[in-house]
Design an enzyme around this catalytic site. Structure first.
Site, PDB file in Angstrom:
ATOM      1  CG  HIS A   1      -6.800   1.459   4.256  1.00 11.16           C
ATOM      2  ND1 HIS A   1      -5.748   1.562   3.373  1.00 11.16           N
ATOM      3  CD2 HIS A   1      -7.840   2.079   3.669  1.00 11.16           C
ATOM      4  CE1 HIS A   1      -6.136   2.229   2.310  1.00 11.16           C
ATOM      5  NE2 HIS A   1      -7.410   2.553   2.453  1.00 11.16           N
TER       6      HIS A   1
ATOM      7  CE  LYS B   1       7.623  -0.154   9.770  1.00  6.35           C
ATOM      8  NZ  LYS B   1       6.960  -0.547   8.562  1.00  6.35           N
ATOM      9  NE  ARG B   2       1.301   7.601  14.525  1.00  2.00           N
ATOM     10  CZ  ARG B   2       0.255   8.402  14.677  1.00  2.00           C
ATOM     11  NH1 ARG B   2      -0.118   9.207  13.712  1.00  2.00           N
ATOM     12  NH2 ARG B   2      -0.420   8.432  15.809  1.00  2.00           N
TER      13      ARG B   2
ATOM     14  CE  LYS C   1       2.334   1.057  11.932  1.00  2.42           C
ATOM     15  NZ  LYS C   1       2.232   0.639  10.517  1.00  2.42           N
TER      16      LYS C   1
ATOM     17  CB  THR D   1       3.206   2.212   1.541  1.00  2.00           C
ATOM     18  OG1 THR D   1       2.918   2.965   2.717  1.00  2.00           O
ATOM     19  CG2 THR D   1       1.918   1.734   0.918  1.00  2.00           C
TER      20      THR D   1
ATOM     21  CE  LYS E   1       6.112   5.429   0.564  1.00  2.00           C
ATOM     22  NZ  LYS E   1       5.424   6.001   1.714  1.00  2.00           N
TER      23      LYS E   1
HETATM   24  C1  NBG Z   1      -2.907   1.411   7.147  1.00  2.00           C
HETATM   25  C2  NBG Z   1      -2.247   0.048   7.337  1.00  2.00           C
HETATM   26  C3  NBG Z   1      -0.992  -0.071   6.500  1.00  2.00           C
HETATM   27  C4  NBG Z   1      -1.314   0.261   5.058  1.00  2.00           C
HETATM   28  C5  NBG Z   1      -1.977   1.639   4.989  1.00  2.00           C
HETATM   29  C6  NBG Z   1      -2.385   2.000   3.587  1.00  2.00           C
HETATM   30  C7  NBG Z   1      -4.742   2.413   8.423  1.00  2.00           C
HETATM   31  C8  NBG Z   1      -6.119   2.223   8.959  1.00  2.00           C
HETATM   32  N1  NBG Z   1      -4.193   1.372   7.796  1.00  2.00           N
HETATM   33  O1  NBG Z   1      -0.489  -1.374   6.571  1.00  2.00           O
HETATM   34  O2  NBG Z   1      -1.948  -0.154   8.686  1.00  2.00           O
HETATM   35  O3  NBG Z   1      -0.153   0.255   4.279  1.00  2.00           O
HETATM   36  O4  NBG Z   1      -3.142   1.649   5.770  1.00  2.00           O
HETATM   37  O5  NBG Z   1      -3.212   1.034   3.051  1.00  2.00           O
HETATM   38  O6  NBG Z   1      -4.169   3.460   8.576  1.00  2.00           O
END
Ligand code: NBG
Length: 875
Positions: free
Chosen positions: A412, A608-609, A614, A719, A723
């Protein structure tokens, strides 16, 4: 006669400690003719006593009242919203249990191949609404609740989010569970039942993020889980592992703790199939140490039981990118303990279920697929090896074949600092047998075959080894995950390519391309359209003339909306729904923060985080730039400007100083900008604290535009971008992650792209490192913004210097490189928004083309291409 107590039995569980079969999962016996036998009592009496799911209003109200009277021991006189929610939730839970029971029985009877999704995070959010929608009982409950004198919306608000995850990775896991059940696939999730989920975020008057524990279970019983105290396994830590001459090893001593199962029901949409998410809780094996207790040493007596319970007490709040750097040594040990505790309990459970089928272990991969959600469950590989070799006495090579045909690994992130590594001394201490197995894998698999394929290439061998040299040596979990599995995938096309060309390049050259593939992430349209945007969902059903139970499971049907983009009446309805969603958000902000939001403005959202990659910083610097520009305009010029409201929400990892400074800048910039009478009709900014799934459900349907502006190549997928677009919001973004595929699907003219592309990033970073150009020269507009901040426009300028210096020096995330084109993209957004009709058309076309991003599509790709499992419909 006095009874005699054997001191050795005190504090020991009455039941044997190994897992005891419960009634769930038993299959009926058959008689000589092959006919199923009724297990006990009079079949007719049993059948008369059984009930089915309550589907009419009167049985719903009966069931709710019954729970008020009995489960809650209350009455109409003393029932508040919380009590009414609890009673209604218990009533829905009864229905879920019926379907869940049937599903588990059906799977056991059919014994199909099953897939297990191992994820350390499941960000489930609220369940009540989702369960009602999936069961198709929302209307009945609404009517029933009203008849009982309550309001459904009030009850829905009573539920606390289950926030057992940090962000996208955990929410993805939750979407995949929903899709598995909805597509009738035999998939179980395995995770941990944390006492405390992701921390609650507060914002201090200075704009500082403060963290507070999230005791999500404190409100009493959680109606959405079934405690299964009878399903428990022992998990060992520490001790010694002694190799035996036959290849096995004896791992003994150390600490033993119990893993106890809690099952969370996962209902599919408009199907009986109700899958299971099994969460483990840690418990001490014995209540407390009796010797210490008797000696009066109470503290020591409970020490080990506290340490056992601590394992599942809290979710690690670390964002993947500051991986383990900010965790203390003790914290690291606890985190590794969590990972092993969870994989060991899950594997014990999976192996037990497999053994019940009565097949030889060589057929294990025909019945079991295990998906590793990132590297967190990588210990599943050595643990399965341990079980097969030490407990099942299977030879090493055969065991390795079984493991590598059973396990699948999803990566991920390619951010190098996010790749998990564990110090060898820690691993040796905590998991001595697993360290032996990891060394063995290196010795028997990695080294000889790499040497054979690339003779004499020592550098390559060192790069690929499972062990990284250094002080201390470290185990590279991504390498272990990659070598010990059948297929590796990334989560969007660009990301999967990057996995192959960067972090796992050597492994691609070694094992071949075919092992590496892509499954672009998806989201469940049940929660992220039907549930969060019910009016839009109803309009879609009406327009397509198709019941939502159909199109929600076949999202490509949204394409049928395309012609309606040309229909002025339809556009009016579409826009009116967006407007009402803005008002709903404004109402939420008003009631929670006491602030008034201008709902005639364009809503611009980034949620988002908080992380440097980001680039929330880019966003707030852009906002300040806009503010300065507005300030310089004449009154007449300002009249032409379209008002904009900018929303931010997101949590920063508690130890992530720069991310927290960004929050502080946002909050203080908002304070100044929102108070300025010259501009406040045209620009306001809000930082909404304590971002959660539930907050996202209010924010997403209201957005006109949302921002996904990571430095190219850093966001694996994203993701929330999906949405927003599914709800008709347009996207400002970099050419990164799933943004690219969204643009392909909805048309590039419906997306506002900007910024450098991935291939340029490395060179730019190199230039920044060795040939830096001052910001004033590279990007004067940005330099002006930075100066204003330093000059104290938003409070003591000195506070922000460490943040600003990340941009002035080095600028790893390339803000100076992308700032001008970012501002350009926002101007294009303003331009486009002036033509309201055209904007609505874009919005409709965007939603209509989002079919690909359903998590149903994604889960079916996993099921077909990786796991080889098939739907098993419960009738
Ligand atoms: C996160 C990514 C996102 C991705 C999500 C789900 C982790 C390690 N990765 O871009 O930063 O959408 O995983 O795949 O949390």
């Amino acid at each position: 006669m006095t009874s005699v107590i054997d001191p050795n039995t005190i504090g020991k569980p009455v039941r044997p400690r190994r897992h005891v079969r419960t009634l769930t999962g038993y299959t009926p016996e058959t008689d000589e003719t092959g006919k199923e036998k009724w297990p006990r009592g009079d079949e007719k009496v049993w059948k008369e006593g059984s009930r089915s799911v309550n589907t009419d209003v009167s049985s719903v109200t009966k069931s709710i009242v019954n729970h008020v009277q009995t489960s809650l021991a209350r009455q109409a006189y003393n029932l508040d919203n919380l009590g009414a929610y609890q009673a209604a939730a218990l009533s829905v839970r009864d229905d879920l249990i019926l379907n869940w029971n049937e599903t588990q029985m059906h799977y056991t009877r059919k014994a199909p191949k099953r897939a297990y999704y191992l994820s350390l995070e499941f960000l489930m959010g609220r369940t009540f609404d989702n369960a009602l929608l999936n069961l198709g009982l929302k209307d009945q409950y609404r009517e029933g609740v009203t008849k009982l004198g309550f309001n459904m919306e009030d009850l829905l608000e009573q539920e606390r989010d289950a926030a057992l995850g940090n962000g996208g990775l955990g929410r993805l896991a939750a979407c995949y569970l929903d899709s598995s059940a909805s597509q009738e696939l035999p998939v179980w999730g395995y995770g941990l039942r944390y006492q405390y989920g992701i921390f609650q975020q507060l914002i201090s008057p200075e704009g500082q993020q403060l963290e507070q524990p999230d005791p999500w279970l404190a409100g009493g019983e959680n109606p959405w889980e079934l405690p299964r105290l009878d399903v428990s396994y022992e998990v060992r830590f520490y001790g010694t592992a002694e190799r035996l001459p036959d290849g096995r090893a004896l791992w003994q001593g150390g600490q033993e703790v119990l893993a106890v199962a809690y099952d969370v029901m996962v209902p599919g949409c408009y199907t009986k199939n109700t899958n299971n998410l099994r969460l483990w809780e840690s418990k001490p094996k014995r209540g407390f140490d009796l010797n210490s207790f008797n000696a009066g040493d109470y503290e020591h007596a409970v020490e080990s039981s506290n340490s056992a319970a601590a394992i599942t007490s809290v979710l690690y709040p670390n964002d993947h990118t500051c991986a383990q750097s900010s965790i203390s040594t003790l914290g690291k040990e606890l985190r590794l303990k969590q990972q092993y505790f969870w994989t060991a309990a899950s594997l014990a459970d999976i192996v037990r279920r497999f053994k019940n089928i009565g097949k030889p272990f060589s057929e294990f991969p025909d019945y079991v697929a295990i998906q590793l959600n990132d590297t967190h469950p990588t210990l599943a590989i050595p643990e399965l090896m341990r079980i097969l070799i030490d407990e099942e006495e299977i030879p090493w090579g055969k065991a390795w074949d079984i493991v590598t045909n059973t396990v699948f690994y999803t990566n991920h992130t390619v951010l190098p600092e996010a790749l998990e590594k564990w110090p060898v001394p820690l691993m040796e201490h905590l998991l001595p047998r697993h360290m032996q197995i990891i060394y063995d894998i290196n010795l028997y698999v990695v080294e000889p075959s790499v040497e054979k394929k690339f003779p004499g290439d020592r550098d390559r061998l060192a790069r690929m080894s499972l062990i990284e040299e250094g002080f201390p040596k470290q185990v590279r979990m991504a390498h272990l995950a990659c070598i010990g599995n059948r297929k590796v995938n990334g989560v969007a096309e660009l990301h999967s390519d990057l996995v192959k060309t960067t972090i796992l390049k050597d492994f691609v050259e070694f094992e071949g391309q075919s092992k590496f593939s892509n499954v672009t992430n998806g989201i469940t349209p049940r929660r992220w359209l039907d549930q969060c945007n019910p009016e839009l969902s109803a309009l879609i059903s009406k327009t397509l003339k198709v019941d939502k139970s159909v199109w929600l499971k076949d999202l490509d049907m949204l394409k049928g909306l395309l012609p309606y983009a040309e229909d002025a009446e339809f556009r009016k309805e579409w826009a009116a729904i967006k407007q009402r969603n803005k008002e709903r958000l404004a109402h939420h902000v008003e009631t929670t923060l006491g602030l008034t939001v201008n709902t005639n403005a364009m809503f611009d959202v980034q949620i988002k985080r908080l992380h440097e990659y980001k680039r929330q910083t880019l966003n707030i610097l852009g906002v300040i730039h806009r503010y300065l520009t507005l300030k310089q305009m004449s009154a007449a010029e300002r009249k032409k400007v379209n008002p904009r409201v900018v929303f931010f929400a997101g949590k920063a990892a508690p130890g992530y100083y720069i991310a927290k400074l960004t929050i502080r800048l946002i909050v203080n910039a908002a304070r100044i900008i929102n108070a300025d009478p010259d501009t406040r009709n045209l620009l306001t900014v809000y930082f909404l604290p304590d971002y959660s799934v539930s907050l996202a459900e209010v924010l997403i349907p209201s957005s006109d535009i949302s921002q996904h502006i990571s430095t190219a190549g850093t966001e694996a997928s994203g993701t929330s971008n999906m949405k927003f677009c599914l709800n008709g919001g347009l996207l400002v973004g970099t050419v990164d992650g799933a943004n690219i595929e969204i643009a392909e699907a909805v048309g590039e003219n419906n997306v506002f792209f900007f910024g450098h592309l991935t291939p340029a990033v490395e060179d730019l970073r190199y230039q920044h490192m060795y040939h830096p150009v001052p910001v004033e020269e590279k990007c004067p507009a940005l330099a002006k913004v930075l100066d204003k901040i330093s000059g104290g426009m938003f409070g003591d300028g000195g506070v922000y210097e460490p943040l600003l210096n990340t941009i002035r020096q080095n600028d790893y995330y390339l803000i100076t490189e992308d700032f001008d084109s970012y501002i350009g993209a926002l101007e294009m957004v303003d331009q486009a928004y002036l033509d309201k009709e055209e904007w609505i058309k874009k919005s409709i076309r965007t939603t209509a083309n989002m079919g690909k991003f359903s998590s149903d599509r994604a889960i079916l790709e996993y099921a077909e291409s990786f796991w080889s499992i098939e739907p098993v419909k419960v009738t």
